[in-house]
Design a protein around this motif. Structure first.
Motif, short mmCIF file in Angstrom:
data_model
loop_
_atom_site.label_atom_id
_atom_site.label_comp_id
_atom_site.label_asym_id
_atom_site.label_seq_id
_atom_site.Cartn_x
_atom_site.Cartn_y
_atom_site.Cartn_z
N SER A 1 1.91 9.50 12.04
CA SER A 1 0.68 8.74 11.81
C SER A 1 0.40 7.89 13.04
CB SER A 1 0.83 7.83 10.58
OG SER A 1 -0.32 7.02 10.42
N THR A 2 -0.86 7.78 13.38
CA THR A 2 -1.27 6.90 14.49
C THR A 2 -2.16 5.76 14.01
OG1 THR A 2 -3.15 8.35 14.99
CG2 THR A 2 -1.09 8.76 16.18
N ASP A 3 -2.27 5.62 12.68
CA ASP A 3 -3.14 4.58 12.13
C ASP A 3 -2.44 3.78 11.03
OD1 ASP A 3 -3.07 6.48 10.15
OD2 ASP A 3 -5.17 7.09 10.37
N GLY A 4 -1.18 3.55 11.22
CA GLY A 4 -0.44 2.72 10.27
C GLY A 4 -0.25 3.34 8.92
N GLY A 5 -0.30 4.66 8.84
CA GLY A 5 -0.05 5.34 7.58
C GLY A 5 -1.29 5.68 6.79
N ALA A 6 -2.47 5.39 7.31
CA ALA A 6 -3.70 5.76 6.61
C ALA A 6 -3.85 7.27 6.55
CB ALA A 6 -4.91 5.12 7.29
N SER A 7 -3.39 7.96 7.58
CA SER A 7 -3.42 9.42 7.60
C SER A 7 -2.16 9.92 8.29
CB SER A 7 -4.68 9.93 8.33
OG SER A 7 -4.68 9.51 9.69
N TRP A 8 -1.78 11.16 7.96
CA TRP A 8 -0.55 11.74 8.49
C TRP A 8 -0.78 13.20 8.85
CZ3 TRP A 8 3.96 8.75 8.73
CH2 TRP A 8 3.97 7.56 7.97
N GLN A 9 0.03 13.69 9.77
CA GLN A 9 0.06 15.12 10.04
C GLN A 9 1.51 15.58 10.12
OE1 GLN A 9 -0.78 16.64 13.99
NE2 GLN A 9 -1.02 14.55 14.80
N PRO A 10 1.83 16.77 9.56
CA PRO A 10 3.19 17.30 9.66
C PRO A 10 3.44 17.84 11.07
CG PRO A 10 1.78 18.84 8.50
CD PRO A 10 0.95 17.62 8.76
N LEU A 11 4.64 17.60 11.57
CA LEU A 11 4.97 18.04 12.93
C LEU A 11 5.80 19.31 12.96
CD1 LEU A 11 5.93 14.70 14.76
CD2 LEU A 11 3.68 15.78 14.50
N LEU A 12 6.77 19.43 12.07
CA LEU A 12 7.77 20.46 12.24
C LEU A 12 7.28 21.84 11.82
CD1 LEU A 12 10.95 18.52 11.07
CD2 LEU A 12 9.86 18.62 13.33
N ALA A 13 6.31 21.90 10.93
CA ALA A 13 5.81 23.20 10.48
C ALA A 13 5.22 24.00 11.63
CB ALA A 13 4.77 23.00 9.38
N ARG A 14 4.68 23.32 12.64
CA ARG A 14 4.08 24.03 13.77
C ARG A 14 4.83 23.77 15.07
NH1 ARG A 14 -1.50 21.02 15.45
NH2 ARG A 14 -1.44 22.80 16.87
N ALA A 15 5.96 23.07 15.00
CA ALA A 15 6.70 22.73 16.20
C ALA A 15 7.43 23.95 16.77
CB ALA A 15 7.71 21.62 15.90
N THR B 1 0.84 -1.19 0.00
CA THR B 1 0.00 0.00 0.00
C THR B 1 0.88 1.24 0.00
OG1 THR B 1 -1.68 -1.17 1.31
CG2 THR B 1 -1.85 1.23 1.20
N ASP B 2 0.59 2.15 -0.91
CA ASP B 2 1.30 3.42 -0.96
C ASP B 2 0.72 4.33 0.12
OD1 ASP B 2 2.43 5.87 -1.51
OD2 ASP B 2 2.07 5.79 -3.67
N ILE B 3 1.52 4.70 1.10
CA ILE B 3 1.05 5.53 2.22
C ILE B 3 1.85 6.83 2.29
CG2 ILE B 3 0.17 3.59 3.57
CD1 ILE B 3 2.78 3.79 5.26
N THR B 4 2.31 7.32 1.15
CA THR B 4 3.14 8.52 1.11
C THR B 4 2.42 9.70 1.77
OG1 THR B 4 4.10 7.74 -0.97
CG2 THR B 4 4.43 10.05 -0.40
N PRO B 5 3.03 10.35 2.77
CA PRO B 5 2.36 11.44 3.48
C PRO B 5 2.10 12.66 2.61
CG PRO B 5 4.17 10.57 4.79
CD PRO B 5 4.30 9.98 3.42
N GLU B 6 3.10 13.07 1.84
CA GLU B 6 2.99 14.23 0.96
C GLU B 6 3.67 13.89 -0.34
OE1 GLU B 6 5.14 18.55 0.63
OE2 GLU B 6 4.26 18.09 2.58
N ARG B 7 2.97 14.12 -1.44
CA ARG B 7 3.48 13.70 -2.74
C ARG B 7 4.46 14.75 -3.28
NH1 ARG B 7 2.94 8.71 -3.84
NH2 ARG B 7 0.77 8.87 -3.18
N PRO B 8 5.70 14.35 -3.60
CA PRO B 8 6.61 15.31 -4.25
C PRO B 8 6.06 15.71 -5.62
CG PRO B 8 7.78 13.38 -3.41
CD PRO B 8 6.32 13.05 -3.35
N GLY B 9 6.47 16.88 -6.09
CA GLY B 9 6.01 17.35 -7.38
C GLY B 9 7.13 17.96 -8.18
#
Length: 749
Positions: free
Chosen positions: A350-364, A306-314
């Motif tokens: 991710s807390t659900d095995g990669g189904a969803s993600w949140q960025p940490l450092l942008a607001r850290a 399963t592709d679980i990429t958090p943010e797709r490069p462009g």
């Protein structure tokens, strides 16, 4: 009976014995000049059997163990001498989960033919002592792909079994706790040897474009204690063909895992306790810029990917993924890091095995108090991320300048910002290119590779930040005025369109740029400042020397001095400068503030010195080109008194006299002066090299008539580039290393 001949013979024998006897040992206490970090920490490994016990590896500065009580990192390889400097680059490290005292380091910095093969250092006492296993191949701890891994792994069910993944020679196995290794021929060559589908070779990084085994993972659930694990994974740094291979019979046979992505290279993998395997992928092995990447999950039981990429490069924002890790106590909680993401890399949660993600450092929230200079450096090279097995709130990630850690990771799960602090206390991985200890004021000013250098007001506390303007990406040289110590000048590679020279008129408190520079493109070379601080002579690397008498408002080409000739200022007479072209057998002198030089034969007593072969830093047989050897030095307090610290020996010349070779010294890598001993008319002399057949760091208080070794076998730091005494404190000496920062020593009380 003639008594004179026997007496003369006895004196000659005694003199010969004195020259051949090793120098006396003078005990010193050694400490690190606090910078904190400064280099690429490319791997972190927790020992799950001991809460808080964690190790780190670096690309050329050895390995560290974190003190569980103080939180500081303790260096493990400072005992490596110059002859073993190749082992300072740690390709991989591993622990035995069932043996808390076992530690293994796969060491070797480069794979080029000129360096020795790698070795595995194995320890039974957490890195306090080591035994060595030499390998029949090379490792690349400071080459491309050095953030991949781990390439070395211990079977969690049977600590006698280790696997070592190489860059150019396939997969290797040990069945005797790393005392010996044999190649795993069952993994076919076609799996890991480079072919055309792997793409073009990158422009830098040695073996990074060649196919290699990037990591090894054991499945602990596939074995029982005392019996080998049956399931083993190997990630291969290839594209366009299978890159994940698996053995289900304890390494006897290997097959590609079907269905996996083939468009990118695997970087790091993490196997969760629920049977899911997570892999970070990137288009390049790193740590240079990435074009693309992704994160995937393999359900081992079903074989589904399963592709679980958090943010797709462009196309407008290309980047890859460097690492993915699993919380050992929560198999669905993940962290994944980007690589080469414009504007700064990101860490996703991710807390659900990669189904969803949140960025940490942008607001850290970041606290750089432990290393203020990092506030000027964007987040990059997050090639390893780990969550503490004993504390799910504690996570660390590596960077090109050390790393960061948080103690409130799970705050993100409550939609709150996480707080991060520098984790690098005790890690010193800078390369010191020049050291300047002024006659008054601060103890030390350093020129550092990859950074803007530092003004060290307190040797035991990090500097308040980078000296600027200008803001340098490399600082190649720094020096000051002997009689006007408030004048300090440095040259380097500028950032953001700044000039390549900066100066201070208040001892390093504030800095400014000159109005002009003689060569805006060059950032390398050497700078000399007259004793009164009014004349500056800059020789760009390979370029024409120029002089300024108005703090850089204008520059004039120096006459009578060949291009690339390094200049030193006389330490007494502000009108005098000196230079030597060692390989052209010429010496030069200026009596008009550096405007013009006259030439004379150098005429060393043992003949002309052959020119070394051209090439990089390590291309010749005369030491590292960035070191302090093959240079001229002017004696403090004595006009016209010069020392030539040639790589092959030490020479001295009084004012206007010919150079004479001094006895006992047969090799030099660094040289400098310090405050004279009480009652001595001569400044202390410091030397890194070989004296009377012994390599070490030496001090003389009597003009090189005798020497004392001031380091010991536990403090060698691989390659040393620079040494300088402190003109304000007798006995204090600064040692600039290649990858272990700057050390300072004082006589033991």
């Amino acid at each position: 009976m003639n008594l004179i001949k026997p007496l003369l013979g006895a004196l000659l024998l005694a003199s010969a014995a004195a020259q051949s006897a090793p120098p006396a040992q003078t005990p010193y206490r050694w400490r690190e000049v606090a910078i904190n970090g400064g280099g690429f920490v490319d791997g972190i490994v927790f020992q799950p059997a001991v809460p808080g016990l964690v190790y780190a590896r670096t690309d050329m500065g050895g390995a560290y163990r974190r003190d569980t009580a103080t939180g500081r990192w303790q260096p493990l390889l400072d005992w490596l001498p110059l002859s073993e400097v190749n082992l300072m680059g740690v390709e991989s490290l591993a622990v035995d989960p069932r043996n808390p005292d076992a530690l293994y380091l796969a060491c070797g910095t480069y794979t080029n033919p000129a360096v020795p093969n790698g070795a595995v250092l194995r320890s039974k006492d957490r890195g306090r002592t080591f035994q060595r296993t030499d390998l029949p191949f090379k490792l690349g701890g400071n080459e491309g792909g050095r953030g991949n891994g781990e390439r070395l792994a211990v079977d969690p069910n049977d600590g006698r079994i280790l696997y070592l993944a190489s860059r150019q020679d396939g997969l290797w196995r040990s069945t005797d706790a790393a005392a010996s290794f044999k190649r795993v021929d069952a993994l076919p060559d076609s799996a890991w040897r480079r072919n055309e589908s792997d793409g073009p070779l990158p422009s830098w990084g040695g073996s990074d474009g060649k196919a290699s085994v990037a990591f090894v993972l054991f499945d602990p659930s596939s074995g029982t204690r005392g019996q080998p694990s049956r399931t083993i994974y190997a990630g291969i740094s290839v594209v366009g063909r299978p890159s994940l291979w698996r053995s289900t019979d304890a390494g006897a046979s290997w097959q590609p895992v079907p269905g996996g992505p083939a468009q990118h290279r695997p970087m790091r993998g993490a196997l969760a306790s629920d049977g899911r395997l997570y892999i970070a992928y990137a288009s390049e092995p790193g740590p240079h810029r990435m074009g693309n990447g992704s994160v995937w999950r393999l359900d081992v039981a079903s074989g589904a990917w399963t592709d679980i990429t958090p943010e797709r490069p462009g196309a407008t924002r290309p980047f890859g993924y460097a690492s993915v890790t699993v919380d050992p106590s929560h198999p669905r909680r993940l962290l994944a890091s980007t690589a080469g993401r414009g504007g700064g890399d990101e860490l996703f949660r991710s807390t659900d095995g990669g189904a969803s993600w949140q960025p940490l450092l942008a607001r850290a929230k970041f606290d750089a108090a432990l290393a203020p200079y990092v506030a000027d450096t964007h987040l990059h090279w997050l090639y390893d991320v780990k969550i503490n097995p004993a504390n799910p709130d504690h996570a660390l990630f590596t960077t090109g300048y050390g790393g960061w850690e948080t103690l409130d990771l799970t705050a993100a799960d409550k939609d709150q910002p996480t707080h991060w602090q520098v984790m690098s206390g005790g890690i010193e991985e800078t390369v010191a290119l020049a050291l300047h200890s002024p006659t008054k004021g601060v103890p030390l000013v350093t020129a550092i590779g990859d950074y803007s250098g530092f003004v060290h007001e307190d040797l035991d506390k990090p500097a308040a930040g980078n000296p600027k303007p200008p803001f340098f990406g490399n600082t190649h040289d720094v020096t000051g005025a002997e009689a006007a110590p408030e004048v300090i000048v440095r040259i380097g590679k500028p950032r953001d369109g700044a000039k390549n020279l900066g100066y201070s008129l208040d001892g390093g408190k504030t800095w400014r740029e000159p109005a002009t520079v003689p060569d805006a493109k060059s950032s390398d070379g050497a700078i000399a400042v007259s004793a009164d601080g009014r004349a500056w002579v800059w020789t760009p690397k390979g370029g024409a020397p120029h002089v300024s008498h108005d703090r850089g408002d204008s520059w004039t080409a120096v006459t009578g001095l060949p291009a690339g000739t390094r200049v030193v200022a006389d330490r007494v007479n502000p009108q005098r400068f000196h230079a030597v072209a060692l390989f052209d057998d010429q010496r030069y002198a200026s009596d008009d503030g550096g405007a013009s030089f006259s030439a004379a034969p150098l005429a060393l007593p043992d003949g002309r010195v052959s020119r070394p072969a051209a090439g990089g830093h390590h291309a010749s047989n005369r030491g590292d080109a960035r070191g302090g050897q093959d240079r001229l030095y002017a004696t403090p307090g004595r006009e016209g008194d010069l020392w030539l610290a040639a790589h092959h020996g030490l020479y001295r010349a009084g004012d206007g006299q010919a150079f004479k070779r001094l006895p006992a010294v047969s090799e030099i890598h660094a040289f400098g002066f310090g405050r004279a001993a009480p009652g001595s008319p001569d400044p202390a002399v410091y030397l890194v090299g070989t004296v009377s057949g012994q390599y070490g760091i030496f001090r003389s208080t009597d003009g090189a008539a005798s020497w004392q070794r001031i380091n010991d076998d536990a403090h060698q730091w691989g390659l040393i580039l620079q040494v300088s005494g402190d003109p304000k404190v007798f006995g204090r000496v600064y040692v600039g290393t290649h990858g272990r920062g700057v050390q300072y020593g004082d006589p033991a009380r």
